[in-house]
Structure formats: C-alpha cells, structure tokens
Write a protein that holds these residues in place. Sequence first.
Motif, PDB file in Angstrom:
ATOM      1  N   ARG A 125       0.847  -1.191   0.000  1.00  0.00           N
ATOM      2  CA  ARG A 125       0.000   0.000   0.000  1.00  0.00           C
ATOM      3  C   ARG A 125       0.886   1.246   0.000  1.00  0.00           C
ATOM      4  O   ARG A 125       1.843   1.345   0.775  1.00  0.00           O
ATOM      5  N   ILE A 126       0.560   2.153  -0.871  1.00  0.00           N
ATOM      6  CA  ILE A 126       1.338   3.398  -0.954  1.00  0.00           C
ATOM      7  C   ILE A 126       0.347   4.556  -0.916  1.00  0.00           C
ATOM      8  O   ILE A 126      -0.554   4.647  -1.760  1.00  0.00           O
ATOM      9  N   ASP A 127       0.522   5.417   0.085  1.00  0.00           N
ATOM     10  CA  ASP A 127      -0.470   6.471   0.317  1.00  0.00           C
ATOM     11  C   ASP A 127      -0.112   7.796  -0.349  1.00  0.00           C
ATOM     12  O   ASP A 127      -0.861   8.751  -0.240  1.00  0.00           O
ATOM     13  N   ARG A 128       1.000   7.845  -1.014  1.00  0.00           N
ATOM     14  CA  ARG A 128       1.427   9.113  -1.613  1.00  0.00           C
ATOM     15  C   ARG A 128       1.405   9.031  -3.135  1.00  0.00           C
ATOM     16  O   ARG A 128       1.255   7.953  -3.709  1.00  0.00           O
ATOM     17  N   THR A 129       1.597  10.190  -3.753  1.00  0.00           N
ATOM     18  CA  THR A 129       1.728  10.180  -5.213  1.00  0.00           C
ATOM     19  C   THR A 129       3.211  10.324  -5.545  1.00  0.00           C
ATOM     20  O   THR A 129       4.022  10.677  -4.693  1.00  0.00           O
ATOM     21  N   GLN A 130       3.539  10.042  -6.791  1.00  0.00           N
ATOM     22  CA  GLN A 130       4.934  10.131  -7.227  1.00  0.00           C
ATOM     23  C   GLN A 130       4.875  10.520  -8.700  1.00  0.00           C
ATOM     24  O   GLN A 130       3.962  10.119  -9.409  1.00  0.00           O
ATOM     25  N   LYS A 131       5.852  11.319  -9.121  1.00  0.00           N
ATOM     26  CA  LYS A 131       5.869  11.701 -10.539  1.00  0.00           C
ATOM     27  C   LYS A 131       6.609  10.645 -11.359  1.00  0.00           C
ATOM     28  O   LYS A 131       7.517   9.982 -10.839  1.00  0.00           O
ATOM     29  N   ALA A 132       6.236  10.536 -12.626  1.00  0.00           N
ATOM     30  CA  ALA A 132       6.972   9.634 -13.514  1.00  0.00           C
ATOM     31  C   ALA A 132       8.433  10.072 -13.519  1.00  0.00           C
ATOM     32  O   ALA A 132       8.724  11.261 -13.593  1.00  0.00           O
ATOM     33  N   GLY A 133       9.335   9.130 -13.407  1.00  0.00           N
ATOM     34  CA  GLY A 133      10.770   9.441 -13.413  1.00  0.00           C
ATOM     35  C   GLY A 133      11.367   9.547 -12.019  1.00  0.00           C
ATOM     36  O   GLY A 133      12.604   9.561 -11.883  1.00  0.00           O
ATOM     37  N   ASP A 134      10.522   9.618 -10.989  1.00  0.00           N
ATOM     38  CA  ASP A 134      11.069   9.766  -9.630  1.00  0.00           C
ATOM     39  C   ASP A 134      11.965   8.587  -9.246  1.00  0.00           C
ATOM     40  O   ASP A 134      11.590   7.428  -9.425  1.00  0.00           O
ATOM     41  N   PHE A 135      13.120   8.913  -8.701  1.00  0.00           N
ATOM     42  CA  PHE A 135      14.120   7.940  -8.200  1.00  0.00           C
ATOM     43  C   PHE A 135      14.616   6.976  -9.279  1.00  0.00           C
ATOM     44  O   PHE A 135      15.035   5.863  -8.993  1.00  0.00           O
ATOM     45  N   ILE A 136      14.531   7.441 -10.525  1.00  0.00           N
ATOM     46  CA  ILE A 136      15.088   6.651 -11.634  1.00  0.00           C
ATOM     47  C   ILE A 136      16.203   7.464 -12.293  1.00  0.00           C
ATOM     48  O   ILE A 136      16.025   8.647 -12.565  1.00  0.00           O
ATOM     49  N   ASN A 137      17.327   6.850 -12.474  1.00  0.00           N
ATOM     50  CA  ASN A 137      18.413   7.476 -13.212  1.00  0.00           C
ATOM     51  C   ASN A 137      18.329   6.958 -14.643  1.00  0.00           C
ATOM     52  O   ASN A 137      18.648   5.794 -14.901  1.00  0.00           O
ATOM     53  N   PRO A 138      17.877   7.795 -15.598  1.00  0.00           N
ATOM     54  CA  PRO A 138      17.675   7.283 -16.962  1.00  0.00           C
ATOM     55  C   PRO A 138      18.986   6.870 -17.635  1.00  0.00           C
ATOM     56  O   PRO A 138      20.054   7.356 -17.250  1.00  0.00           O
ATOM     57  N   ALA A 139      18.890   6.025 -18.625  1.00  0.00           N
ATOM     58  CA  ALA A 139      20.078   5.607 -19.387  1.00  0.00           C
ATOM     59  C   ALA A 139      20.790   6.841 -19.931  1.00  0.00           C
ATOM     60  O   ALA A 139      20.151   7.750 -20.454  1.00  0.00           O
ATOM     61  N   GLY A 140      22.111   6.897 -19.749  1.00  0.00           N
ATOM     62  CA  GLY A 140      22.890   8.004 -20.298  1.00  0.00           C
ATOM     63  C   GLY A 140      22.774   9.303 -19.517  1.00  0.00           C
ATOM     64  O   GLY A 140      23.286  10.336 -19.958  1.00  0.00           O
ATOM     65  N   ALA A 141      22.118   9.275 -18.344  1.00  0.00           N
ATOM     66  CA  ALA A 141      21.911  10.520 -17.594  1.00  0.00           C
ATOM     67  C   ALA A 141      23.236  11.113 -17.120  1.00  0.00           C
ATOM     68  O   ALA A 141      23.371  12.324 -16.975  1.00  0.00           O
ATOM     69  N   GLU A 142      24.222  10.255 -16.847  1.00  0.00           N
ATOM     70  CA  GLU A 142      25.510  10.758 -16.329  1.00  0.00           C
ATOM     71  C   GLU A 142      26.444  11.131 -17.476  1.00  0.00           C
ATOM     72  O   GLU A 142      27.012  12.210 -17.502  1.00  0.00           O
ATOM     73  N   VAL A 143      26.597  10.213 -18.409  1.00  0.00           N
ATOM     74  CA  VAL A 143      27.443  10.514 -19.571  1.00  0.00           C
ATOM     75  C   VAL A 143      27.046   9.589 -20.717  1.00  0.00           C
ATOM     76  O   VAL A 143      26.654   8.434 -20.494  1.00  0.00           O
ATOM     77  N   LEU A 144      27.115  10.130 -21.931  1.00  0.00           N
ATOM     78  CA  LEU A 144      26.762   9.331 -23.099  1.00  0.00           C
ATOM     79  C   LEU A 144      27.998   8.652 -23.674  1.00  0.00           C
ATOM     80  O   LEU A 144      29.107   9.184 -23.586  1.00  0.00           O
ATOM     81  N   ARG A 145      27.790   7.484 -24.270  1.00  0.00           N
ATOM     82  CA  ARG A 145      28.871   6.746 -24.897  1.00  0.00           C
ATOM     83  C   ARG A 145      29.637   7.646 -25.872  1.00  0.00           C
ATOM     84  O   ARG A 145      29.024   8.395 -26.632  1.00  0.00           O
ATOM     85  N   GLY A 146      30.967   7.594 -25.807  1.00  0.00           N
ATOM     86  CA  GLY A 146      31.784   8.371 -26.734  1.00  0.00           C
ATOM     87  C   GLY A 146      32.135   9.764 -26.237  1.00  0.00           C
ATOM     88  O   GLY A 146      32.987  10.436 -26.820  1.00  0.00           O
ATOM     89  N   LYS A 147      31.488  10.202 -25.167  1.00  0.00           N
ATOM     90  CA  LYS A 147      31.814  11.540 -24.623  1.00  0.00           C
ATOM     91  C   LYS A 147      33.074  11.453 -23.758  1.00  0.00           C
ATOM     92  O   LYS A 147      33.325  10.423 -23.115  1.00  0.00           O
ATOM     93  N   ILE A 148      33.821  12.556 -23.722  1.00  0.00           N
ATOM     94  CA  ILE A 148      35.060  12.583 -22.936  1.00  0.00           C
ATOM     95  C   ILE A 148      34.741  12.550 -21.443  1.00  0.00           C
ATOM     96  O   ILE A 148      33.923  13.336 -20.960  1.00  0.00           O
ATOM     97  N   VAL A 149      35.386  11.630 -20.729  1.00  0.00           N
ATOM     98  CA  VAL A 149      35.173  11.562 -19.274  1.00  0.00           C
ATOM     99  C   VAL A 149      36.394  12.065 -18.491  1.00  0.00           C
ATOM    100  O   VAL A 149      36.263  12.561 -17.377  1.00  0.00           O
TER     101      VAL A 149
END
Length: 400
Positions: A125-149
């Motif tokens: 049971r969850i009594d609160r609402t949450q937005k889509a994307g909450d607590f998810i780190n999407p693919a490539g959010a930190e750095v994209l393939r081929g970018k300089i690190v």
Amino acid sequence: MSSVSALTFQEARELVVRTVQSSGFVPPREDAELAGSFSHVMAENIVADRNYPPVARSIRDGYALRAEDLPGELQVIGEVRAGEVSGLTVGPGQAIEIMTGAPVPTGADAIVMVEHSLRQADRVRIDRTQKAGDFINPAGAEVLRGKIVVSQGQRIDFAQIAMLASVGCTRVPVYCQPAVAILSTGDEVIDIAAKPEDHQVRNSNAWGLAAQVMRAGGRPVVLGVARDEYEHTRQLIEQGLDADLLLLSGGVSAGKYDLVEQVLGDLGAEFFFTRILIQPGQPLVFGRVRGKFFFGLPGNPASTMVTFEVFARAALELLSGRSEPDLRIAFARLTREFKHKTGLTRFLPARLSPSSGELTPIGWAGSSDIAALARSNCFLLADADRESWQAGELIAVLIP
Ligand code: AMP
Ligand code: MG
C-alpha cells in the motif's frame, strides 16, 4: 631592478604561465598502471565506453511501479536486485520490489521508497503520489557513450581514477612527470643529518620543496647545497640543468655572497623578473637558461614555500602537461581584525578552522619561522592595496 618596475603578484604569475605555455614544451608520454597514474597528467582524452548508466536504474530501495497508479494498493509480482534483470513487465495495479542500482523493469516509470510503503504478503500500500521518473536514473543521464570523461591535460586525482576504472581503462596514457632539480645555496646550510653549530641551519628547504614538488606532480632531484662560492655554485647549477626545471633556494637577495643571478647570467640566462611585489618572497627570480626554466627562490623558509606555491608550482604543472595550473583561492571570515602595510601582497600562515570555516592568522616571528608554518594549514592572502579587515569580514585565502 628598481621597485617601480617590480611586478605585482598577478602580473608575475601571469608572466610565468604565459612564458611556460608559449615555450611549446610537450612532455614525453608513458602508459601507467591505473593506480600508478595517480597524480600524473592525462596525455589523451578518455571517452565513455557505453552510456552511464547503460540502462535506467533505480536509485532507491523500494517498488517499481506506474506513477499513475498512485496512491493505491498494488500487487507485488516479483523482485529485482542490483545485478539482475527482471523478465517481468509491470502492468496496471502492479509493482516489483526493487533494490538500489537494479535496472527498472519494463512498464514501470517511477520508484517509491520502501520507507513510504506498507507491505502485506504480495500486496503493497502506498499512500502518496509520485511523478513519472522519480528515483530513476535514466540511461545516459551521467554521460553518453563516446563523450570525454577524463581530458588530456587533466591531473589524475581520486575521482579521475574512479572514472578511469569505471570505463575499464587499466593502462592510462599519461605524461612523464618532470624532473625538478632542487639546489640549496648558503655556507650556513648543512645536511639535515649533521649536528649544526649555532651559526648553521639544516637544509630544511630542500625537503620542504621536494614535498611540494611531489604534491604538484613532479619528481624531485635533490642536489645538495652549493657553497657561497662562484665555481661550486656554477658546477651544481649546470648539473641542475639536466632536469626539466631547476629550483634554487637562497642566494638571490642583495647580499654580497648572493651569487645565483651572477652565475646564471654568465651561463647566458634570460631573466623574466628578479623581484616582485609580494611578501614573503620579494627577491624571487624567474628565468630560462639553456632551454630550461629556473626559479631562484629566496632562502627564508616561508619565502621559499610561498614563492613555490604561487609561481614555481604553476610552471611545474604546465611542464607536467596540465592545460591549466591550479591556484586555489577561497574567501573566509576572519576571527579577528587584520592589518598590514599596503604596497605588497602578503601570504601569511593562517589556520582555516575545519568546524567553522573561519580564518585565524598565526602569530609568527617572520619568514624564517618554520614552526608557525607547520602549525598553519593555509595562507591568508592580503591584497596589496587594502590596509585592514575587521573581525568577521571575508578575506582571501590561498589553500595550498
Ligand atoms: P638567502 O636567501 O640566501 O639570503 O637566505 C635567507 C635566509 O634563509 C637565511 O637566514 C638562511 O639561513 C635561510 N636559508 C637559506 N637556505 C636555506 C635552506 N636550504 N634551508 C633552511 N634555511 C635556509
Ligand atoms: Mg644565502
């Protein structure tokens, strides 16, 4: 040189940076083991081998679900741990228990933290609402393939080591660390293992400088002490010119036995400056001879330390392949009033409190006071054209 033509701290530092940059010096390269690359400078750009993260990941322990189903009671259809991929799809009214770092299952668009859920058997049971994307780190959010690190010219510290490890860079292309010759001068200066007479001092500058050189990414080569005698000084200076950079301590003031400039001049040196408007460290000398840069650092220990940190270190960092030298200046509140005589920029031993971040100047007996320096953790930086600061006011701090 007269005091009128002496450079300010900023002018002198800019001159050092510009001169070394325009010399076109490029250090040789080597491949280092990852751990051994610490404190070296990157000789190439390293790029991301994949997206980071490669798939959308949960950043909390909790439940993966559809945000539009909240608040509500959902059916728990399975579990996914870090290191696993769930074969299940989250449908309407459903949730999958998920651990931090686990890939978000298909169908889910949000995570609810376990702390905000009430679980009973296969229901949650969850009594609160949450937005889509909450607590998810999407693919490539930190750095994209081929970018300089990690970039060419960047110094490798702990975060860069972690980044290199993350992309699987086990052999790191780095620049070779420059050899830095350290030559002390002065008849009163003796080896640190010897017992000094009252008129003698141990060669503390060579050891302090060696530590400063290592911190700055150089390889110290300690040459011992040149006597205040022309031939001996010349012989050791010539030896020092085998290194990539030569640091001399002492012998650059106006004293009768300050021979360093004379010897360097006879060797054909070009002098960029021989005096600057700072204290400690006014008689600082910077030049080039036989294609090598050198600094004649004043011998008083505080002068030696300060002029290394502010000027020689910039040159060393550039010679080690860095694209930009560091000078860490911050501002801190004074715990007490501070006054000085205008005209010179001062770098004075001070303590930055680890708890309050406030700055306290350390009482000292002048630029030979190594004990005061050893109690300090930074330098208060007093502007040349301002006379006083009240307690509680912000003042510049050089963090070495
Ligand atoms: P100088 O710059 O040669 O006039 O030296 C200034 C002061 O710094 C003198 O009091 C020296 O004794 C001291 N000094 C010079 N060289 C060193 C050194 N290598 N280690 C410690 N103190 C030094
Ligand atoms: Mg001397």
